[in-house]
Design a protein around this motif. Structure first.
Motif, PDB file in Angstrom:
ATOM      1  N   THR A  88      29.005 -31.862  49.702  1.00 30.96           N
ATOM      2  CA  THR A  88      30.112 -31.946  49.323  1.00 30.96           C
ATOM      3  C   THR A  88      29.981 -32.171  47.757  1.00 30.96           C
ATOM      4  O   THR A  88      30.550 -31.608  46.811  1.00 30.96           O
ATOM      5  CB  THR A  88      31.251 -32.917  49.825  1.00 30.96           C
ATOM      6  OG1 THR A  88      31.435 -32.343  51.263  1.00 30.96           O
ATOM      7  CG2 THR A  88      32.671 -32.823  49.155  1.00 30.96           C
ATOM      8  N   ALA A  89      29.369 -33.271  47.426  1.00 25.67           N
ATOM      9  CA  ALA A  89      29.062 -33.712  46.139  1.00 25.67           C
ATOM     10  C   ALA A  89      28.362 -32.603  45.049  1.00 25.67           C
ATOM     11  O   ALA A  89      28.750 -32.681  43.956  1.00 25.67           O
ATOM     12  CB  ALA A  89      28.571 -34.963  46.108  1.00 25.67           C
ATOM     13  N   LEU A  90      27.432 -31.986  45.879  1.00 24.98           N
ATOM     14  CA  LEU A  90      26.798 -31.003  44.867  1.00 24.98           C
ATOM     15  C   LEU A  90      27.613 -29.513  44.818  1.00 24.98           C
ATOM     16  O   LEU A  90      26.982 -28.578  44.513  1.00 24.98           O
ATOM     17  CB  LEU A  90      25.369 -30.710  45.413  1.00 24.98           C
ATOM     18  CG  LEU A  90      24.356 -31.768  45.623  1.00 24.98           C
ATOM     19  CD1 LEU A  90      23.116 -31.805  46.422  1.00 24.98           C
ATOM     20  CD2 LEU A  90      24.122 -32.451  44.199  1.00 24.98           C
ATOM     21  N   GLY A  91      28.758 -29.396  45.462  1.00 26.42           N
ATOM     22  CA  GLY A  91      29.425 -28.312  45.343  1.00 26.42           C
ATOM     23  C   GLY A  91      29.094 -26.966  46.466  1.00 26.42           C
ATOM     24  O   GLY A  91      29.411 -26.127  46.021  1.00 26.42           O
ATOM     25  N   LEU A  92      28.639 -27.346  47.349  1.00 25.97           N
ATOM     26  CA  LEU A  92      28.402 -26.482  48.486  1.00 25.97           C
ATOM     27  C   LEU A  92      29.598 -26.413  49.690  1.00 25.97           C
ATOM     28  O   LEU A  92      29.371 -25.650  50.583  1.00 25.97           O
ATOM     29  CB  LEU A  92      27.218 -26.921  49.081  1.00 25.97           C
ATOM     30  CG  LEU A  92      25.945 -26.269  48.373  1.00 25.97           C
ATOM     31  CD1 LEU A  92      25.483 -27.441  47.307  1.00 25.97           C
ATOM     32  CD2 LEU A  92      25.037 -26.488  49.431  1.00 25.97           C
ATOM     33  N   VAL A  93      30.597 -27.078  49.571  1.00 25.87           N
ATOM     34  CA  VAL A  93      31.670 -27.161  50.551  1.00 25.87           C
ATOM     35  C   VAL A  93      32.730 -26.621  50.304  1.00 25.87           C
ATOM     36  O   VAL A  93      33.776 -25.860  50.810  1.00 25.87           O
ATOM     37  CB  VAL A  93      31.680 -28.505  51.131  1.00 25.87           C
ATOM     38  CG1 VAL A  93      32.864 -28.559  52.164  1.00 25.87           C
ATOM     39  CG2 VAL A  93      30.560 -28.991  51.755  1.00 25.87           C
ATOM     40  N   ARG A  94      33.679 -26.908  49.046  1.00 28.28           N
ATOM     41  CA  ARG A  94      34.932 -26.713  48.611  1.00 28.28           C
ATOM     42  C   ARG A  94      34.935 -25.480  47.816  1.00 28.28           C
ATOM     43  O   ARG A  94      34.158 -25.310  46.827  1.00 28.28           O
ATOM     44  CB  ARG A  94      35.503 -27.770  47.981  1.00 28.28           C
ATOM     45  CG  ARG A  94      35.733 -29.263  48.657  1.00 28.28           C
ATOM     46  CD  ARG A  94      36.703 -30.149  48.178  1.00 28.28           C
ATOM     47  NE  ARG A  94      36.714 -31.195  48.955  1.00 28.28           N
ATOM     48  CZ  ARG A  94      36.119 -32.499  48.760  1.00 28.28           C
ATOM     49  NH1 ARG A  94      35.285 -32.492  48.010  1.00 28.28           N
ATOM     50  NH2 ARG A  94      36.345 -33.352  49.760  1.00 28.28           N
ATOM     51  N   ALA A  95      35.814 -24.720  48.024  1.00 33.11           N
ATOM     52  CA  ALA A  95      36.001 -23.513  47.267  1.00 33.11           C
ATOM     53  C   ALA A  95      36.738 -23.809  45.846  1.00 33.11           C
ATOM     54  O   ALA A  95      37.693 -24.641  45.643  1.00 33.11           O
ATOM     55  CB  ALA A  95      36.940 -22.465  47.954  1.00 33.11           C
ATOM     56  N   TYR A 122      38.461 -11.235  50.035  1.00 32.08           N
ATOM     57  CA  TYR A 122      38.611 -12.380  49.014  1.00 32.08           C
ATOM     58  C   TYR A 122      38.725 -11.571  47.828  1.00 32.08           C
ATOM     59  O   TYR A 122      39.738 -11.956  46.954  1.00 32.08           O
ATOM     60  CB  TYR A 122      37.725 -13.508  49.224  1.00 32.08           C
ATOM     61  CG  TYR A 122      38.272 -14.582  48.447  1.00 32.08           C
ATOM     62  CD1 TYR A 122      39.281 -15.181  48.520  1.00 32.08           C
ATOM     63  CD2 TYR A 122      37.106 -15.114  47.435  1.00 32.08           C
ATOM     64  CE1 TYR A 122      39.848 -16.460  47.628  1.00 32.08           C
ATOM     65  CE2 TYR A 122      37.509 -16.333  46.744  1.00 32.08           C
ATOM     66  CZ  TYR A 122      38.893 -16.997  46.833  1.00 32.08           C
ATOM     67  OH  TYR A 122      39.139 -17.823  46.164  1.00 32.08           O
ATOM     68  N   ALA A 123      37.842 -10.926  47.368  1.00 29.76           N
ATOM     69  CA  ALA A 123      37.698 -10.156  46.314  1.00 29.76           C
ATOM     70  C   ALA A 123      39.169  -9.420  46.001  1.00 29.76           C
ATOM     71  O   ALA A 123      39.682  -9.183  44.938  1.00 29.76           O
ATOM     72  CB  ALA A 123      36.445  -9.137  46.025  1.00 29.76           C
ATOM     73  N   VAL A 249      31.473 -13.304  43.769  1.00 29.88           N
ATOM     74  CA  VAL A 249      32.052 -14.082  45.136  1.00 29.88           C
ATOM     75  C   VAL A 249      31.202 -13.983  46.062  1.00 29.88           C
ATOM     76  O   VAL A 249      30.512 -13.172  46.353  1.00 29.88           O
ATOM     77  CB  VAL A 249      33.254 -12.980  45.403  1.00 29.88           C
ATOM     78  CG1 VAL A 249      33.728 -13.528  46.817  1.00 29.88           C
ATOM     79  CG2 VAL A 249      34.474 -12.841  44.308  1.00 29.88           C
ATOM     80  N   THR A 250      30.998 -15.197  46.724  1.00 30.64           N
ATOM     81  CA  THR A 250      30.035 -15.468  47.740  1.00 30.64           C
ATOM     82  C   THR A 250      30.815 -16.519  48.805  1.00 30.64           C
ATOM     83  O   THR A 250      32.070 -16.225  48.640  1.00 30.64           O
ATOM     84  CB  THR A 250      28.535 -16.019  47.197  1.00 30.64           C
ATOM     85  OG1 THR A 250      27.787 -16.163  48.431  1.00 30.64           O
ATOM     86  CG2 THR A 250      29.010 -17.307  46.369  1.00 30.64           C
ATOM     87  N   HIS A 251      30.099 -17.195  49.386  1.00 33.20           N
ATOM     88  CA  HIS A 251      30.666 -18.181  50.011  1.00 33.20           C
ATOM     89  C   HIS A 251      30.445 -19.786  49.369  1.00 33.20           C
ATOM     90  O   HIS A 251      29.165 -19.887  48.795  1.00 33.20           O
ATOM     91  CB  HIS A 251      30.202 -18.542  51.805  1.00 33.20           C
ATOM     92  CG  HIS A 251      31.006 -17.568  52.432  1.00 33.20           C
ATOM     93  ND1 HIS A 251      31.304 -16.146  52.419  1.00 33.20           N
ATOM     94  CD2 HIS A 251      32.003 -17.825  53.429  1.00 33.20           C
ATOM     95  CE1 HIS A 251      32.139 -15.775  53.204  1.00 33.20           C
ATOM     96  NE2 HIS A 251      32.400 -16.854  54.080  1.00 33.20           N
ATOM     97  N   PRO A 252      31.010 -20.855  49.666  1.00 28.23           N
ATOM     98  CA  PRO A 252      30.904 -22.142  49.011  1.00 28.23           C
ATOM     99  C   PRO A 252      29.325 -22.581  49.142  1.00 28.23           C
ATOM    100  O   PRO A 252      28.767 -22.999  48.102  1.00 28.23           O
ATOM    101  CB  PRO A 252      31.948 -23.103  49.529  1.00 28.23           C
ATOM    102  CG  PRO A 252      32.915 -22.039  50.019  1.00 28.23           C
ATOM    103  CD  PRO A 252      32.332 -20.862  50.475  1.00 28.23           C
ATOM    104  N   PRO A 281      38.286 -20.839  52.521  1.00 30.42           N
ATOM    105  CA  PRO A 281      38.317 -20.600  54.015  1.00 30.42           C
ATOM    106  C   PRO A 281      39.887 -20.682  54.593  1.00 30.42           C
ATOM    107  O   PRO A 281      40.157 -20.522  55.468  1.00 30.42           O
ATOM    108  CB  PRO A 281      37.430 -21.627  54.454  1.00 30.42           C
ATOM    109  CG  PRO A 281      37.352 -22.805  53.536  1.00 30.42           C
ATOM    110  CD  PRO A 281      37.426 -21.947  52.182  1.00 30.42           C
ATOM    111  N   ALA A 282      40.731 -21.549  53.634  1.00 35.46           N
ATOM    112  CA  ALA A 282      41.935 -21.728  53.914  1.00 35.46           C
ATOM    113  C   ALA A 282      43.048 -20.543  53.945  1.00 35.46           C
ATOM    114  O   ALA A 282      43.985 -20.589  54.704  1.00 35.46           O
ATOM    115  CB  ALA A 282      42.695 -22.621  53.165  1.00 35.46           C
ATOM    116  N   LEU A 283      42.474 -19.466  53.465  1.00 33.78           N
ATOM    117  CA  LEU A 283      43.245 -18.329  53.135  1.00 33.78           C
ATOM    118  C   LEU A 283      42.956 -17.496  54.454  1.00 33.78           C
ATOM    119  O   LEU A 283      42.080 -17.409  55.366  1.00 33.78           O
ATOM    120  CB  LEU A 283      42.781 -17.206  52.212  1.00 33.78           C
ATOM    121  CG  LEU A 283      43.014 -17.811  50.686  1.00 33.78           C
ATOM    122  CD1 LEU A 283      42.625 -16.901  49.728  1.00 33.78           C
ATOM    123  CD2 LEU A 283      44.420 -18.061  50.558  1.00 33.78           C
TER     124      LEU A 283
END
Length: 317
Positions: A88-95, A122-123, A249-252, A281-283
């Motif tokens: 999470t801290a390194l930017g791999l979790v949240r969009a 998503y694009a 666009v990729t995944h978090p 992922p919330a969409l």
């Protein structure tokens, strides 16, 4: 410590500073310590090399296999929680939302079958909700054969007849953009997927052109085309100009490593600005497929991927 060296075009000094900040962050240091490592000494190149070696020994669960075939490590609950916190801290979790309102091109990076559907959708969502694209949407993949599990996932989304990653991407474009036939087709069948390439361009109503591109491998005797190959191959077709802003666009969980690959293949040689975002992922998912649960092993693997990508980027500067 999410990446802080993307759009606008970053000079080499800013890229080095960004790598150093991410690599030297307290969360990553703590993760190395938890797995029994000592922090590498020396300059940034030496630290990157040391972390590459360390992560190969402790966080490489693929062993040369495709990601779905990676083994999952047995971690105690405390270590598993730490991995999640560090990811999470390194930017791999949240969009994160795109940083700019308009880009020269939008690139969708291929992946596993579920990711192909989700990223293309998503694009299309971003385009419908105000992100402008002056050039094209480029959907980038390879001729990697789909696994039986991936075929099953596609069948659940009523997608049949897809044999490769680029087939899945092509089906995703047809679903997300409401198109049926490409307006233009090109390519070379070289008799082996590592040498071959293909291009199909669609012209959806009210949207920029969408090109689905399968790239050849830069090392066809050793492996299939990977992310950097697809980006480099697309750049050879797109006539990039210095200062062009690109949205990827990729995944978090792939954002750090694929962002650095894009900096190396698109920003450094062409002077493009790079903004890399993960699917939110919330969409709602139009294909109604469940979002896979990412395990601690998957996050560790992609932290390693980011380290390796940053090492290659640093060497290219």
């Amino acid at each position: 410590m999410p990446l802080a060296f993307g759009t606008p075009p970053a000079d080499p000094g800013a890229i080095v500073d960004g790598i150093a900040a991410w690599i030297g962050s307290a969360p990553l240091r703590g993760l190395v310590e938890r797995f029994g490592g000592r922090w590498p000494t020396g300059d940034l190149a030496a630290v990157l090399a040391g972390l590459d070696d360390f992560s190969a020994a402790h966080w490489d669960f693929r062993g040369g296999r495709e990601r779905p075939d990676a083994r999952e490590p047995a971690l105690d609950p405390s270590t598993a929680r730490l991995v999640w916190d560090v990811a999470t801290a390194l930017g791999l979790v949240r969009a994160a939302r795109p940083a700019l309102p308009r880009y020269a091109h939008l690139l969708v990076l291929g992946g596993l079958a579920h990711a192909c559907l989700r990223r293309v959708a998503y694009a299309a969502h971003l385009l419908r909700h105000g992100v402008g694209v002056a050039g094209e949407v480029a959907v980038l993949g390879s001729f990697r054969p789909l696994s039986e599990a991936e075929r099953s996932i596609l069948a659940d989304a009523d997608v049949v007849g897809a044999d490769t990653e680029v087939d899945a991407l092509d089906a995703a474009v047809r679903l997300a953009f409401g198109v049926t036939r490409p307006a233009e087709e090109d390519g070379v069948d070289a008799g082996h997927p590592h040498h071959s390439w293909s291009s199909r361009t669609y012209h959806p109503a009210g949207a920029p052109p969408v090109r689905v591109l399968a790239a050849p491998s830069s090392e066809p005797q050793r492996r299939r085309a990977h992310t950097a190959d697809t980006q480099r191959f697309w750049a050879g077709h797109a006539r990039l100009s210095s200062g062009d802003q690109l949205l990827l666009v990729t995944h978090p969980n792939y954002v750090p490593f694929q962002h650095c690959d894009a900096l190396r293949t698109l920003a450094v040689p062409y002077g493009a600005g790079i903004d890399t975002v993960g699917v939110d992922p919330a969409l709602p998912d139009p294909a109604r497929l469940p979002e896979p649960t990412l395990t601690p092993g998957r996050y560790l693997q992609e932290i390693r991927s980011a380290i390796r990508s940053m090492r290659a980027l640093h060497a290219a500067l």
